[in-house]
Design a protein around this motif. Structure first.
Motif, PDB file in Angstrom:
ATOM      1  N   ARG A 169      17.310  -1.012 -14.677  1.00 31.44           N
ATOM      2  CA  ARG A 169      16.783  -2.306 -15.070  1.00 31.44           C
ATOM      3  C   ARG A 169      15.947  -2.993 -13.998  1.00 31.44           C
ATOM      4  N   CYS A 170      16.088  -2.612 -12.741  1.00 29.78           N
ATOM      5  CA  CYS A 170      15.340  -3.286 -11.682  1.00 29.78           C
ATOM      6  C   CYS A 170      13.830  -3.120 -11.841  1.00 29.78           C
ATOM      7  N   HIS A 171      13.423  -2.069 -12.519  1.00 29.08           N
ATOM      8  CA  HIS A 171      11.990  -1.867 -12.717  1.00 29.08           C
ATOM      9  C   HIS A 171      11.374  -3.002 -13.527  1.00 29.08           C
ATOM     10  N   LEU A 172      12.194  -3.680 -14.352  1.00 25.68           N
ATOM     11  CA  LEU A 172      11.666  -4.783 -15.153  1.00 25.68           C
ATOM     12  C   LEU A 172      11.116  -5.898 -14.275  1.00 25.68           C
ATOM     13  N   ALA A 173      11.760  -6.134 -13.132  1.00 28.05           N
ATOM     14  CA  ALA A 173      11.290  -7.181 -12.217  1.00 28.05           C
ATOM     15  C   ALA A 173       9.921  -6.820 -11.648  1.00 28.05           C
ATOM     16  N   VAL A 174       9.757  -5.559 -11.246  1.00 28.83           N
ATOM     17  CA  VAL A 174       8.487  -5.128 -10.660  1.00 28.83           C
ATOM     18  C   VAL A 174       7.388  -5.129 -11.716  1.00 28.83           C
ATOM     19  N   GLU A 175       7.695  -4.664 -12.915  1.00 27.71           N
ATOM     20  CA  GLU A 175       6.714  -4.677 -14.002  1.00 27.71           C
ATOM     21  C   GLU A 175       6.279  -6.107 -14.324  1.00 27.71           C
ATOM     22  N   HIS A 176       7.228  -7.021 -14.303  1.00 28.01           N
ATOM     23  CA  HIS A 176       6.924  -8.425 -14.566  1.00 28.01           C
ATOM     24  C   HIS A 176       5.935  -8.970 -13.537  1.00 28.01           C
ATOM     25  N   LEU A 178       3.845  -7.152 -11.631  1.00 27.12           N
ATOM     26  CA  LEU A 178       2.573  -6.421 -11.732  1.00 27.12           C
ATOM     27  C   LEU A 178       1.716  -6.903 -12.899  1.00 27.12           C
ATOM     28  N   ALA A 179       2.326  -7.535 -13.870  1.00 22.47           N
ATOM     29  CA  ALA A 179       1.552  -8.036 -15.010  1.00 22.47           C
ATOM     30  C   ALA A 179       0.571  -9.127 -14.593  1.00 22.47           C
ATOM     31  N   SER A 180       0.850  -9.802 -13.460  1.00 18.79           N
ATOM     32  CA  SER A 180      -0.018 -10.900 -13.010  1.00 18.79           C
ATOM     33  C   SER A 180      -0.523 -10.741 -11.586  1.00 18.79           C
ATOM     34  N   HIS A 181      -0.075  -9.672 -10.882  1.00 16.06           N
ATOM     35  CA  HIS A 181      -0.443  -9.516  -9.476  1.00 16.06           C
ATOM     36  C   HIS A 181      -0.797  -8.054  -9.177  1.00 16.06           C
ATOM     37  N   ASP A 182      -1.870  -7.876  -8.407  1.00 13.14           N
ATOM     38  CA  ASP A 182      -2.288  -6.524  -8.035  1.00 13.14           C
ATOM     39  C   ASP A 182      -1.412  -5.949  -6.914  1.00 13.14           C
ATOM     40  N   ARG A 183      -0.949  -6.837  -6.016  1.00 16.62           N
ATOM     41  CA  ARG A 183      -0.138  -6.368  -4.891  1.00 16.62           C
ATOM     42  C   ARG A 183       1.242  -7.009  -4.927  1.00 16.62           C
ATOM     43  N   VAL A 184       2.233  -6.159  -4.997  1.00 16.32           N
ATOM     44  CA  VAL A 184       3.624  -6.617  -5.016  1.00 16.32           C
ATOM     45  C   VAL A 184       4.325  -6.040  -3.793  1.00 16.32           C
ATOM     46  N   GLY A 185       4.796  -6.914  -2.933  1.00 15.28           N
ATOM     47  CA  GLY A 185       5.550  -6.477  -1.762  1.00 15.28           C
ATOM     48  C   GLY A 185       7.035  -6.391  -2.064  1.00 15.28           C
ATOM     49  N   ALA A 186       7.805  -5.978  -1.055  1.00 11.89           N
ATOM     50  CA  ALA A 186       9.245  -5.812  -1.264  1.00 11.89           C
ATOM     51  C   ALA A 186      10.021  -6.227  -0.024  1.00 11.89           C
ATOM     52  N   LEU A 187      11.130  -6.922  -0.251  1.00 14.29           N
ATOM     53  CA  LEU A 187      12.150  -7.166   0.767  1.00 14.29           C
ATOM     54  C   LEU A 187      13.368  -6.357   0.354  1.00 14.29           C
ATOM     55  N   THR A 188      13.801  -5.457   1.208  1.00 11.19           N
ATOM     56  CA  THR A 188      14.898  -4.556   0.856  1.00 11.19           C
ATOM     57  C   THR A 188      15.810  -4.330   2.050  1.00 11.19           C
ATOM     58  N   SER A 189      17.077  -4.052   1.776  1.00 15.57           N
ATOM     59  CA  SER A 189      18.023  -3.802   2.866  1.00 15.57           C
ATOM     60  C   SER A 189      17.947  -2.358   3.360  1.00 15.57           C
ATOM     61  N   ARG A 190      17.416  -1.468   2.544  1.00 12.00           N
ATOM     62  CA  ARG A 190      17.203  -0.083   2.980  1.00 12.00           C
ATOM     63  C   ARG A 190      16.189   0.581   2.060  1.00 12.00           C
ATOM     64  N   THR A 191      15.640   1.712   2.526  1.00  7.00           N
ATOM     65  CA  THR A 191      14.563   2.363   1.768  1.00  7.00           C
ATOM     66  C   THR A 191      14.912   3.775   1.327  1.00  7.00           C
ATOM     67  N   THR A 192      16.064   4.280   1.707  1.00  5.28           N
ATOM     68  CA  THR A 192      16.442   5.637   1.296  1.00  5.28           C
ATOM     69  C   THR A 192      17.784   5.589   0.574  1.00  5.28           C
ATOM     70  N   TRP A 322      22.245  -5.394 -17.736  1.00  8.23           N
ATOM     71  CA  TRP A 322      21.331  -6.292 -17.017  1.00  8.23           C
ATOM     72  C   TRP A 322      20.089  -6.559 -17.851  1.00  8.23           C
ATOM     73  N   GLN A 323      19.453  -7.677 -17.565  1.00 10.67           N
ATOM     74  CA  GLN A 323      18.202  -8.011 -18.221  1.00 10.67           C
ATOM     75  C   GLN A 323      17.329  -8.819 -17.270  1.00 10.67           C
ATOM     76  N   LEU A 324      16.056  -8.891 -17.595  1.00 10.02           N
ATOM     77  CA  LEU A 324      15.115  -9.710 -16.822  1.00 10.02           C
ATOM     78  C   LEU A 324      15.247 -11.166 -17.266  1.00 10.02           C
ATOM     79  N   ILE A 325      15.404 -12.058 -16.300  1.00 10.55           N
ATOM     80  CA  ILE A 325      15.524 -13.486 -16.582  1.00 10.55           C
ATOM     81  C   ILE A 325      14.372 -14.183 -15.849  1.00 10.55           C
ATOM     82  N   VAL A 326      13.373 -14.601 -16.578  1.00  7.10           N
ATOM     83  CA  VAL A 326      12.176 -15.217 -15.989  1.00  7.10           C
ATOM     84  C   VAL A 326      12.397 -16.714 -15.858  1.00  7.10           C
TER      85      VAL A 326
END
Length: 334
Positions: A169-176, A178-192, A322-326
């Motif tokens: 379900r987390c992909h829904l946040a990124v897709e949301h 990307l619908a209005s922004h060309d560049r989406v950054g990320a804050l994450t606690s780890r990458t692997t 889970w669901q996307l809550i805008v």
């Protein structure tokens, strides 16, 4: 001459006063009546009779007899996380009227506590995919500890498992974003080995967007660390216009960093978190997020229901989709 103990009101005396059976009194005063067909009016009558007689449960004797301690143990990995704080507050409020005490253990150190005492119920928010740790869970459950574990992959083996469906379900946040922004950054606690961050990478790639290393900041797993990482990302000369954060507390820190830098959210920067915490909902602007709805209240109800004697039960799976809550932090403003 009678002793004080001999004069102490008993369950039988309360039952006679209320006009019910001793078993009914036992279930009501232990908080277990919700799992039986006992009317609320009957439960109220029992509590009123106990109050009139001055009845008090002998918890010390109960602990010796049953090996239990009237404790509800909450094993929470990150106490500073608003999600953990909301879980602790909601569960504590639910179990305190039943004569139970919520004990919070930091950093997932539930095994140490269980080696010294036996809580009535334990909630574990993170379980390592380790055969030895899972075997310990099974062993404690076999000893009568009621366990509720939060994990996407565990199978119930004498203990209950909560699954949230967070990974797909987390992909829904990124897709949301990307619908209005060309560049989406990320804050994450780890990458692997982290499904929440993998959702960011996979969604960018599926949309044909490049993954820019300069658009990603790794934070330490507490709000102060997230705030520092957010400041580092937002002060870059060519920052992204949208940020996906792998926890709500990181997203809240990002909103605060934006306020400090006089960056308007959401006009100049859109932010989405993960977890759906009450603090995020009440933030200004309110935080968009992906997460389960009513998680804390539902968890509290499960824990209260597990305060009954369920030794030998096979365990259940509870799905918290889970669901996307805008909300305001990512709304498109003309």
């Amino acid at each position: 001459m009678s002793s004080p103990l001999a004069d102490r009101p008993t369950l039988r005396m309360v039952a006679k006063e209320a006009g019910v059976s001793v078993a009914t009194v036992s279930y009501v005063l232990s908080g277990r009546h919700r799992s039986h067909t006992i009317k609320d009016s009957t439960a109220d009558r029992v509590r009123e009779a106990a109050s009139r007689l001055g009845y008090r449960r002998n918890d010390a004797a109960r602990a010796i007899r049953t090996g239990k301690s009237d404790l509800v143990l909450l094993s929470l990995s990150v106490l500073a996380d608003p999600w953990s704080q909301a879980v602790a507050a909601t569960v504590s409020a639910a179990v305190t009227p039943l004569g139970k005490t919520a004990l919070i253990v930091a950093d997932g150190d539930w095994r140490t506590v269980l080696s010294n005492r036996t809580p009535d119920v334990i909630f574990i928010d993170s379980v390592l995919q380790d055969a030895e740790q899972i075997a310990e869970l099974e062993a404690f459950a076999a000893q009568g500890v009621q366990i509720v574990a939060f994990d996407e992959r565990l199978e119930p083996r004498g203990f209950d498992v909560i699954r949230s469906g967070a990974e797909p379900r987390c992909h829904l946040a990124v897709e949301h974003l990307l619908a209005s922004h060309d560049r989406v950054g990320a804050l994450t606690s780890r990458t692997t080995g982290f499904a929440r961050f993998d959702a960011y990478l996979n969604t960018l790639r599926a949309a044909g967007k490049p993954v820019r290393e300069q658009d990603i900041e790794i934070f330490e797993r507490h709000p102060e660390g997230a705030y520092r990482a957010a400041m580092a990302l937002l002060t870059k000369p060519d920052r992204p216009t949208a940020i996906y954060c792998t926890t709500d507390f990181a997203a809240i820190a990002c909103v605060r960093a934006a306020h400090r830098l006089r960056i308007d959210v959401p006009r100049e920067l859109a932010i989405v978190g993960v977890g759906n915490t009450p603090e995020g909902e009440h933030l200004d602007p309110s935080l968009s997020t992906v997460g389960p709805v009513d998680f804390n209240d539902r968890l509290a109800r499960i824990i209260v229901s597990r305060l009954t004697d369920r030794e030998g039960a096979p365990g259940e799976v509870f799905d918290f989709p889970w669901q996307l809550i805008v909300r305001d932090s990512s709304k498109v403003v003309p």
